[in-house]
Each structure stands twice: as C-alpha cells, then as structure tokens.
Design a protein around this motif. Structure first.
Motif, mmCIF file in Angstrom:
data_model
loop_
_atom_site.group_PDB
_atom_site.id
_atom_site.type_symbol
_atom_site.label_atom_id
_atom_site.label_comp_id
_atom_site.label_asym_id
_atom_site.label_seq_id
_atom_site.Cartn_x
_atom_site.Cartn_y
_atom_site.Cartn_z
ATOM 1 N N ALA A 1 -4.491 71.524 19.224
ATOM 2 C CA ALA A 1 -4.081 72.686 19.852
ATOM 3 C C ALA A 1 -2.878 73.688 19.583
ATOM 4 N N GLY A 2 -1.993 72.671 19.596
ATOM 5 C CA GLY A 2 -0.595 73.244 19.197
ATOM 6 C C GLY A 2 -0.232 74.116 20.279
ATOM 7 N N LEU A 3 0.604 75.310 19.787
ATOM 8 C CA LEU A 3 0.954 76.363 20.505
ATOM 9 C C LEU A 3 0.413 77.699 20.197
ATOM 10 N N SER A 4 -0.290 77.685 19.226
ATOM 11 C CA SER A 4 -0.965 79.003 18.590
ATOM 12 C C SER A 4 -1.724 79.624 19.813
ATOM 13 N N TRP A 5 -2.192 79.010 20.504
ATOM 14 C CA TRP A 5 -3.190 79.683 21.830
ATOM 15 C C TRP A 5 -2.340 80.559 22.701
ATOM 16 N N MET A 6 -1.089 80.281 22.516
ATOM 17 C CA MET A 6 -0.011 80.918 23.546
ATOM 18 C C MET A 6 0.015 82.551 23.029
ATOM 19 N N ALA A 7 -0.219 82.885 21.806
ATOM 20 C CA ALA A 7 -0.112 84.143 21.095
ATOM 21 C C ALA A 7 -1.358 84.938 21.115
ATOM 22 N N ASN A 8 -2.267 84.274 21.675
ATOM 23 C CA ASN A 8 -3.765 84.809 21.403
ATOM 24 C C ASN A 8 -3.888 85.765 22.945
ATOM 25 N N VAL A 9 -4.724 86.781 22.969
ATOM 26 C CA VAL A 9 -5.292 87.607 23.648
ATOM 27 C C VAL A 9 -5.928 86.730 24.759
ATOM 28 N N TRP A 10 -5.729 87.010 25.886
ATOM 29 C CA TRP A 10 -6.540 86.389 27.080
ATOM 30 C C TRP A 10 -6.979 87.344 28.320
ATOM 31 N N MET A 11 -7.725 86.948 28.818
ATOM 32 C CA MET A 11 -8.719 87.943 29.945
ATOM 33 C C MET A 11 -8.167 87.256 31.422
ATOM 34 N N LEU A 12 -7.843 88.259 32.010
ATOM 35 C CA LEU A 12 -7.927 87.772 33.712
ATOM 36 C C LEU A 12 -9.001 88.719 34.376
ATOM 37 N N GLU A 13 -9.752 87.715 34.741
ATOM 38 C CA GLU A 13 -10.882 88.140 35.714
ATOM 39 C C GLU A 13 -10.287 88.766 37.097
ATOM 40 N N ARG A 14 -10.984 89.816 37.288
ATOM 41 C CA ARG A 14 -10.692 90.346 38.687
ATOM 42 C C ARG A 14 -12.010 90.658 39.361
ATOM 43 N N ASP A 15 -11.763 90.315 40.770
ATOM 44 C CA ASP A 15 -13.012 90.688 41.648
ATOM 45 C C ASP A 15 -13.642 92.101 41.627
ATOM 46 N N PRO B 1 -12.803 92.528 33.356
ATOM 47 C CA PRO B 1 -11.599 91.918 32.915
ATOM 48 C C PRO B 1 -10.365 92.471 32.355
ATOM 49 N N LEU B 2 -9.088 92.108 32.608
ATOM 50 C CA LEU B 2 -8.003 92.819 32.210
ATOM 51 C C LEU B 2 -7.491 91.992 31.123
ATOM 52 N N ARG B 3 -7.242 92.461 29.874
ATOM 53 C CA ARG B 3 -6.632 92.130 28.480
ATOM 54 C C ARG B 3 -5.185 91.734 28.805
ATOM 55 N N VAL B 4 -4.790 90.483 28.763
ATOM 56 C CA VAL B 4 -3.356 90.057 29.033
ATOM 57 C C VAL B 4 -2.649 89.174 27.863
ATOM 58 N N LEU C 1 0.731 83.723 38.251
ATOM 59 C CA LEU C 1 -0.519 82.961 38.599
ATOM 60 C C LEU C 1 0.066 81.652 38.800
ATOM 61 N N PRO C 2 -0.773 80.794 39.376
ATOM 62 C CA PRO C 2 -0.284 79.560 39.891
ATOM 63 C C PRO C 2 -0.432 78.454 38.608
ATOM 64 N N TRP C 3 0.170 77.662 38.648
ATOM 65 C CA TRP C 3 -0.140 76.319 37.888
ATOM 66 C C TRP C 3 -0.608 75.194 38.187
ATOM 67 N N PRO C 4 -1.751 74.596 37.909
ATOM 68 C CA PRO C 4 -2.369 74.908 36.612
ATOM 69 C C PRO C 4 -3.110 76.128 36.537
ATOM 70 N N ALA C 5 -3.239 76.831 35.622
ATOM 71 C CA ALA C 5 -3.699 78.050 35.346
ATOM 72 C C ALA C 5 -5.298 78.116 36.086
ATOM 73 N N PRO C 6 -5.474 79.238 36.934
ATOM 74 C CA PRO C 6 -6.769 79.383 37.558
ATOM 75 C C PRO C 6 -7.952 79.711 36.287
ATOM 76 N N ALA C 7 -9.119 79.279 36.586
ATOM 77 C CA ALA C 7 -10.235 79.550 35.892
ATOM 78 C C ALA C 7 -10.431 81.232 35.610
ATOM 79 N N THR C 8 -9.792 81.995 36.460
ATOM 80 C CA THR C 8 -9.920 83.575 36.169
ATOM 81 C C THR C 8 -9.117 84.053 35.031
ATOM 82 N N LEU C 9 -8.055 83.115 34.469
ATOM 83 C CA LEU C 9 -7.569 83.263 33.271
ATOM 84 C C LEU C 9 -8.255 82.441 32.050
ATOM 85 N N ARG C 10 -8.773 83.299 31.181
ATOM 86 C CA ARG C 10 -9.513 82.734 30.319
ATOM 87 C C ARG C 10 -9.476 83.530 28.645
ATOM 88 N N PRO C 11 -9.804 82.567 27.685
ATOM 89 C CA PRO C 11 -9.698 83.239 26.457
ATOM 90 C C PRO C 11 -10.535 84.617 26.297
#
Length: 128
Positions: free
Chosen positions: A54-68, A72-75, A104-114
């Motif tokens: 998994a390394g750290l490459s995922w930290m540079a990826n685009v994530w989506m923040l789900e909103r009610d 979804p918001l690109r973050v 966001l809280p840690w652990p990251a909520p499910a609303t933050l997703r790839p």
C-alpha cells in the motif's frame, strides 16, 4: 489515540511510517495510516507485506468526500495523524485557487473514499 498494543510499521528503505500491525488473537491485521484495516487476521509477514504494498502513494490520490446534501466533493489529503484527517478541495495543481478544508475524525470515516470512475471530476470545461 492509538491502542498501546498496535505496532508501528515503517518502510524498510526510508523508515517512513506506513501504518500499524494490530494483534488479533494469534494473528495480525494491517492498518493503514487512515486507521482502516487493510487485511483481515493474517500472519505477521502477510500483514507487513500489505502495508509495504500500500505504501504512501495513496496519499497523493484524489479522494471523494460524501455529503448528505450534495454530490461527492473531490478532495486531497493534507494531513493524516492518529486523531486527525485533514482534507481540502482539490486545487488541480493551481496555487492561486481558493480551497476549503475539512477536519475529519481519525480513523477516517467511510464518507471519505477513493475516487471512482463514475464520480464527478470537479471541473467544468464548457458551460451553457
């Protein structure tokens, strides 16, 4: 706060932290820096390999923040620590774009997703 029995795991080549090994009975679970399980209960070597893969490459990826109340918001991830996940709206590499940050809280909520292929890309090339 991290449980006392979690063991930090670092990449061998540069000692950069990539997650933790959490005991589960006689086995171990690989846990990402976001506080999410990467494996089920497995042997130590398998859990270590999962963290290194998994390394750290995922930290540079685009994530989506789900909103009610909206699509979804690109973050992008800004900071991830046990206790805090800080994201900001994607600036697409521009230095002069205003961004909005979300704590966001840690652990990251499910609303933050790839990001998925069918997610909005956050750009409008031609309007009207």
């Amino acid at each position: 706060m991290l449980p006392a029995d979690w063991i930090a795991h670092r990449r061998p080549e540069d000692r950069e932290p990539v997650g933790w090994l959490r005991p589960e009975g006689e086995e171990w679970v690989a846990v990402s820096l976001l506080g999410r399980d990467l494996t089920g209960a497995v042997d130590w070597d398998v859990a270590e390999a999962a963290l290194e893969e998994a390394g750290l490459s995922w930290m540079a990826n685009v994530w989506m923040l789900e909103r009610d109340d909206d699509e979804p918001l690109r973050v992008r991830l800004v900071e991830v620590t046990p206790g805090l996940v800080l994201v900001q709206t994607d600036d697409f590499g521009a230095i002069d774009v205003a961004v909005e940050r979300f704590e966001l809280p840690w652990p990251a909520p499910a609303t933050l997703r790839p990001r998925r292929d069918d997610d909005p890309d956050g750009r409008v090339l031609f309007a009207g």
